[in-house]
Design an enzyme around this catalytic site. Structure first.
Site, short mmCIF file in Angstrom:
data_model
loop_
_atom_site.label_atom_id
_atom_site.label_comp_id
_atom_site.label_asym_id
_atom_site.label_seq_id
_atom_site.Cartn_x
_atom_site.Cartn_y
_atom_site.Cartn_z
N ASP A 129 -38.44 62.08 65.18
CA ASP A 129 -37.34 62.07 64.22
C ASP A 129 -37.80 61.75 62.80
O ASP A 129 -37.53 62.50 61.86
CB ASP A 129 -36.26 61.07 64.64
CG ASP A 129 -35.41 61.59 65.80
OD1 ASP A 129 -35.90 62.45 66.54
OD2 ASP A 129 -34.28 61.12 65.95
N SER A 164 -35.65 56.76 75.10
CA SER A 164 -36.18 56.27 73.83
C SER A 164 -36.47 54.77 73.94
O SER A 164 -35.84 54.07 74.74
CB SER A 164 -35.17 56.52 72.70
OG SER A 164 -33.99 55.78 72.91
#
Length: 430
Positions: free
Chosen positions: A15, A180
């Site tokens: 990201d 995550s």
């Protein structure tokens, strides 16, 4: 004319790597990457080179572990903060420190904005931005995940991976770890992927390799280990007789607690933005410290001071969780907490065994526990007269007697049988 500057909270993951390049293109700006070392260990390897290769004009990687332990973890643990009865706030408490340093760098570099990779569904966006609002209200905040153009370009991970490949950005995106993580000195969290199903068993044998900071309690040593923590003014200052800094305390307790499978939590929590979220946490050292601190308080804190502080725990924990670390109300609460900890001093002995943290002894030079008074035998000090309890109970029962005589037992939650008549009320003045 020099370009505008943006300071980005950079982790090196998919990201923030994509965001770094996207910000540079979209804003035609210099991107200053900032990474705070707050205990991510080997996750920081090669990060500086990667940031420069991705397009950063400058990279800051700073060791904030000592500050994190001393000025954030320790004050929070003095407050006994526990969110929704389980979560020791490992991710929550790290965000204000990261954001604080970000705005300091932004000011030093003359940047007009800070940026982060937090999604529009999570808590971190709030934590970063509330800190910025409190400490540097003149700075703008760029949150790509809340920008429609960004979301349209990257509707999923496949598009982000393709973008990274086309820009020569190396990424580690794999289906072998479909969740995550966020790691620091206090804990590591796991969410998303298979964990989005609350029926998924996070203790199953086939997911043992997900955990990082602790062994499976079932595989922990078969022999218990004792550990002693020494406290001064509510802070742990020594472990097993060795004087340590707050950072060293956390590192030592993480190692000891992790070895015995201590500190694993699996919970569904309420996010500030309104949704429920399932998270799995490892907090080995923090769990040991939290337990020891509470035991230490039990013999050194005045009863009503403790109860007052405890009544504020949900509020304090919510302030940390929701990102209000630098809000005036948190600072006010902290002042009360600091005052409450003046006499929290002594030594706690704990026994660790297969995920359990058990009390095994406590002592203090300023203990409020007096065995002569508490004994079930004759009190040699004659400090407590058991006969005094008669009047104590009678006075505390007075309002209950009056209420029951007026409304009957049924009126105060009792059975209807034996209900007293209103006419039998205690005469005025008696």
């Amino acid at each position: 004319m020099s370009k505008q500057k943006i300071v980005l909270a950079y982790s090196g993951g998919l990201d923030t790597s994509v965001i770094l390049a996207w910000l540079k293109e979209t804003f035609d700006a210099e991107i200053i990457a900032f990474t705070a070392d707050i205990g991510q260990a080997d996750e920081l390897d090669g990060l500086e080179e990667k940031a420069y290769n991705t397009g950063a004009s400058k990279v800051y990687i700073e060791d904030l572990r000592a500050e994190f332990a001393k000025d954030f973890i320790y004050p929070m643990f003095q407050a006994g903060a526990l969110y929704e009865g389980q979560y020791l706030l490992g991710t929550s408490i790290a965000r204000p420190l990261i954001a604080k340093r970000m705005v300091e760098i932004a000011r030093a570099e003359g940047a007009f904005a800070i940026a982060h990779g937090a999604t529009g569904k999570g808590n971190d966006q709030v934590r970063f931005e509330l800190t910025a609002a409190a400490l540097a209200p003149e700075l703008e905040v760029v949150a790509p995940w809340r920008i429609e153009e960004f979301r349209a370009q990257f509707p999923g991970r496949a598009e982000m991976i393709a973008y990274a490949e086309s820009h020569g950005i190396p990424v580690k995106a794999t289906a072998s770890k479909p969740y995550s993580t966020d790691r620091n000195l206090l804990h590591i969290s796991f969410e998303s992927g298979m964990l989005e199903d609350p029926w998924f068993d996070s203790t199953a044998v086939d997911v043992r390799d997900m955990y990082v900071m602790s062994v499976d309690p079932e595989l922990a040593p078969d022999e218990a280990e004792y550990v002693e923590l020494e406290f001064e003014k509510g802070d742990c200052v020594a472990v097993n007789g060795k004087r340590l800094t707050p950072l060293q305390v956390m590192e030592t307790l993480n190692e000891i607690g992790g070895k015995h499978g201590v500190g694993r939590i699996d919970m569904v929590e309420n996010r500030f933005v309104g949704m429920k979220s399932r998270g799995v946490y490892e907090t080995p050292g923090g769990t040991v410290l939290f337990k020891a601190h509470r035991i230490m308080e039990s013999i050194t804190m005045d009863r009503d001071v403790m109860h007052l502080r405890d009544s504020l725990i949900p509020k304090y924990a919510s302030l940390v969780y929701n990102g209000f670390w630098f809000a005036p109300e948190r600072l006010a609460l902290q002042a009360l907490v600091t005052e409450s900890q003046k006499h929290v001093a002594g030594t706690v002995r704990l026994k660790l065994y297969k995920g359990n943290v058990m009390a095994a002894g406590v002592k203090s030079p300023v203990s409020l526990y007096n065995p002569d008074i508490a004994t079930m035998e004759a009190d040699p000090t004659q400090a407590y007269n058991q006969g005094d309890a008669t009047g104590f109970i009678r006075l505390n029962a007075l309002r209950l007697r009056v209420t029951s005589s007026v409304h009957g037992a049924e009126g105060v939650g009792g059975a209807s049988a034996g209900t007293a008549k209103a006419e039998q009320a205690v005469p005025a003045g008696k």
